[in-house]
Design a protein around this motif. Structure first.
Motif, PDB file in Angstrom:
ATOM      1  N   GLY A  22       0.782  -1.225   0.000  1.00 47.06           N
ATOM      2  CA  GLY A  22       0.000   0.000   0.000  1.00 47.06           C
ATOM      3  C   GLY A  22       0.816   1.278   0.000  1.00 47.06           C
ATOM      4  N   VAL A  23       2.127   1.173   0.214  1.00 46.76           N
ATOM      5  CA  VAL A  23       2.965   2.377   0.185  1.00 46.76           C
ATOM      6  C   VAL A  23       3.403   2.701  -1.240  1.00 46.76           C
ATOM      7  N   LEU A  24       2.988   1.878  -2.191  1.00 51.53           N
ATOM      8  CA  LEU A  24       3.343   2.105  -3.593  1.00 51.53           C
ATOM      9  C   LEU A  24       2.117   2.584  -4.367  1.00 51.53           C
ATOM     10  N   PRO A  25       2.333   3.402  -5.401  1.00 55.04           N
ATOM     11  CA  PRO A  25       1.205   3.922  -6.201  1.00 55.04           C
ATOM     12  C   PRO A  25       0.651   2.873  -7.154  1.00 55.04           C
ATOM     13  N   THR A  26       0.023   1.845  -6.602  1.00 54.94           N
ATOM     14  CA  THR A  26      -0.451   0.725  -7.415  1.00 54.94           C
ATOM     15  C   THR A  26      -1.944   0.771  -7.699  1.00 54.94           C
ATOM     16  N   GLN A  27      -2.692   1.650  -7.015  1.00 63.27           N
ATOM     17  CA  GLN A  27      -4.138   1.661  -7.186  1.00 63.27           C
ATOM     18  C   GLN A  27      -4.666   3.088  -7.202  1.00 63.27           C
ATOM     19  N   MET A  28      -5.478   3.393  -8.185  1.00 63.80           N
ATOM     20  CA  MET A  28      -6.062   4.730  -8.302  1.00 63.80           C
ATOM     21  C   MET A  28      -7.038   4.973  -7.154  1.00 63.80           C
ATOM     22  N   GLY A  29      -7.051   6.214  -6.669  1.00 59.18           N
ATOM     23  CA  GLY A  29      -8.004   6.574  -5.630  1.00 59.18           C
ATOM     24  C   GLY A  29      -7.562   6.217  -4.231  1.00 59.18           C
TER      25      GLY A  29
END
Length: 201
Positions: free
Chosen positions: A165-172
């Motif tokens: 979750g600390v990575l930009p893997t999901q929009m929003g």
């Protein structure tokens, strides 16, 4: 202190911990219920405007309010369980640790998001939750005791997958809040770790 006295003290401490954690969760749920059924339904507004809005002076208020605001009940439920579990694990040693970790995590998460976050309103207790995770994982490294290392391994096994979750893997999803919350937890672990004495040769 007698064994009976120790048992009473432990029971009282657990009761205090439950009141603290339960009280904070009640506040989060009360705010979301108010937001969903009063503001959104009747007033056509939302309390989410009090979240963190990056690089806007007014948005700084979100550092204080954002952990109590959520987009919907699914968002709130997703934060409630790890908040209770990880928060209580922090309290196991010292209840006061919970307050310090919460404050440091919320501040670092909020300020980091305000400075570097995307241009959107950021809300949710997940920054604090990631702070709890960072603290519990890093405490084993800084303290180097068997108990703290065992706790770090246990938490890593239980919630290690959250680190994605600390990575930009999901929009929003405010990955910035997660990242800086985690770093805030690591900082709290460093600050709360007693300095080890260095013996002379």
């Amino acid at each position: 202190m007698s064994s009976s006295g120790e048992e009473k003290a432990i029971a009282q401490e657990i009761k205090t911990q439950l009141w603290i954690l339960g009280g904070l969760v009640v506040v989060m749920w009360a705010v979301e219920i108010l937001d969903q059924f009063v503001f959104r339904a009747g007033l056509r507004q939302t309390l989410d405007i009090y979240g963190i809005y990056p690089r806007n002076v007014v948005g700084l208020r979100g550092i204080l309010f954002a952990p109590f605001l959520h987009g919907n009940f699914a968002h709130l439920i997703g934060n409630t369980v790890p908040f209770l579990v990880l928060g209580w694990l922090i309290m196991l040693r010292e209840t006061s640790d919970f307050f310090w970790v919460s404050l440091v995590s919320a501040f670092v998460s909020g300020l980091g998001t305000w400075m570097f976050g995307s241009s959107a309103i950021h809300i949710g207790a997940s920054g604090v939750v990631f702070g709890y995770l960072g603290y519990l994982l890093a405490r084993g490294y800084f303290e180097r005791s068997m108990t703290s290392i065992a706790m770090s391994l246990f938490v890593g096994t239980l919630y290690g997958s959250l680190l994605w979750g600390v990575l930009p893997t999901q929009m929003g999803i405010s990955w910035e809040g997660h990242l800086f919350g985690f770093l805030g937890g690591v900082l709290a672990a460093r600050l709360l770790t007693p300095k080890r004495k260095v013996s002379g040769v």
